[in-house]
Design an enzyme around this catalytic site. Structure first.
Site, short mmCIF file in Angstrom:
data_model
loop_
_atom_site.label_atom_id
_atom_site.label_comp_id
_atom_site.label_asym_id
_atom_site.label_seq_id
_atom_site.Cartn_x
_atom_site.Cartn_y
_atom_site.Cartn_z
N SER A 77 29.80 21.29 -1.71
CA SER A 77 28.81 21.06 -2.77
C SER A 77 27.69 22.09 -2.84
CB SER A 77 28.21 19.66 -2.62
OG SER A 77 29.17 18.72 -2.99
N LYS A 80 27.58 23.90 -6.01
CA LYS A 80 27.08 23.29 -7.25
C LYS A 80 25.82 23.98 -7.76
CE LYS A 80 28.95 18.71 -6.13
NZ LYS A 80 28.65 17.43 -5.46
N1 GLN Z 1 34.80 18.41 -2.39
C1 GLN Z 1 33.80 17.41 -2.22
C2 GLN Z 1 34.00 16.32 -3.25
O1 GLN Z 1 34.19 16.67 -4.38
C3 GLN Z 1 32.43 17.98 -2.33
C4 GLN Z 1 31.37 16.97 -2.08
C5 GLN Z 1 30.22 17.44 -1.24
O2 GLN Z 1 30.23 18.48 -0.60
N2 GLN Z 1 29.24 16.58 -1.16
O3 GLN Z 1 33.97 15.15 -2.96
#
Ligand code: GLN
Length: 335
Positions: A77, A80
């Site tokens: 994430s 993101k």
């Molecule tokens: N690949 C993970 C998901 O989509 C990423 C989530 C995260 O790092 N919090 O659930």
């Protein structure tokens, strides 16, 4: 041998102080074995749990590290924040916020939910928001969307990054919640391209391999208002950086975001691979990697490490030593 000029001396003593701070923190936190590995896919549960790396990159391109700062792990994430920045640069603020809001949600990162007031995801730092961003990237860039995202993240890291194909395959095979979110977004017409194409971009972006050093350089690129301090390349626009750091500050640590804002006071983004990227505006990028996670999905040692660094180096945005607006000082305001 001639003596070093004073500016150089000051710089190297600051470097030495940060180095000894990092080394102390590393040894202090190394025995901490709290938390659990992410196990929603077998690939992440296999990661050696004891790894621990810390890196700090200055806005003038120096990198200081401790521990396993070059160990590879999947960005998850943390990506993101960077894909949000990419979309902001590509389509602008208004078009971005037609797809996703900027409100902290208070829900877990993988909640299958939209903001009932807008029928849009709460913010780009939870899965729903990041999948909305991936959808708009797929719509805007077509088949090159992932290639361009990988190139952008590589520019931010200052080296060519690649995907962990095994993690990607597992994410794709088991990502039922993310698929549900994708269909919810498609039904709400957040994007109009096929859900599978969007999830392909999202799962791949989560599976990019980075190190703590990469996260520090990416953070330093944001700290250096969008210019990578290592390569001197312009990666993100000025307004995009301000916007991205604001969203990271309010929403980057999921339902732990409020606690983080008070305790650490830095814009940051975590991932379930165990990485955290934090930014000290105009000064530093911080990258930490330690794969054991707390209940919110944030790295336990990573979090403690950022608390320690913020205390030690006075990094909190509202630290009393923070001199505030240089503009107001320049026109004779208090400071
Ligand atoms: N690949 C993970 C998901 O989509 C990423 C989530 C995260 O790092 N919090 O659930």
């Amino acid at each position: 041998m001639s003596a070093s000029p004073p500016a150089l001396k000051a710089q190297s003593s600051a470097h030495g102080q940060i180095q000894s701070g990092l080394t102390d923190l590393y040894h202090r936190l190394l025995p901490n074995r709290e938390g659990e590995l992410a196990d929603y896919i077998p690939e992440l549960a296999k990661v050696p749990a004891d790894q621990f790396g810390i890196a700090v990159a200055t806005a003038d391109g120096e990198v200081i590290t401790a521990g396993d700062a070059d160990a590879p792990f999947t960005i998850q994430s943390v990506s993101k924040a960077l894909t949000l920045a990419m979309l902001l640069d590509l389509v602008g603020r208004e078009a971005t916020y037609q797809a996703v809001g900027v409100q902290p949600s208070g829900d877990p990162f993988n909640a299958i939910t939209l903001d009932p007031r807008s029928n849009r995801p709460f913010n780009p730092m939870v899965n729903a928001g990041a999948i909305a961003v991936a959808g708009r990237l797929r719509e805007t860039l077509g088949r090159t969307a992932f290639g361009q995202s990988l190139a952008k993240l590589s520019e931010a890291a200052g080296r060519e990054l690649r995907v962990d194909e095994n993690v990607f395959e597992s994410e794709r095979e088991t990502g039922h919640r993310n698929r549900a979110i994708g269909h919810l977004l498609r039904a709400a017409e957040v994007f109009t391209v096929p859900v599978d194409e969007v999830l392909d971009v999202y799962f791949r972006q989560c599976s990019i391999l980075v190190s703590a050093t990469d996260l520090a350089v990416m953070g330093a690129t944001l700290a250096n208002i969008g210019r990578n301090p290592k390569t001197q390349r312009e990666v993100f626009g000025l307004e995009t950086v301000r916007e991205t750091l604001s969203v990271m500050f309010t929403c980057g640590m999921y339902d732990g975001a409020g606690d983080w804002a008070c305790r650490v006071g830095l814009p940051a983004k975590s991932g379930v691979g165990g990485g955290i990227m934090a930014v000290v505006n105009r000064q530093l990028g911080i990258g930490v990697f330690s794969p054991r996670l707390d209940a919110e999905g944030n790295s336990v040692r990573g979090k403690l490490c950022c608390v320690g660094l913020a205390d030690e180096l006075g990094l909190h945005a509202f630290e009393f030593t923070n001199p505030g607006s240089s503009f107001l000082r320049a026109i004779g305001g208090r400071g």
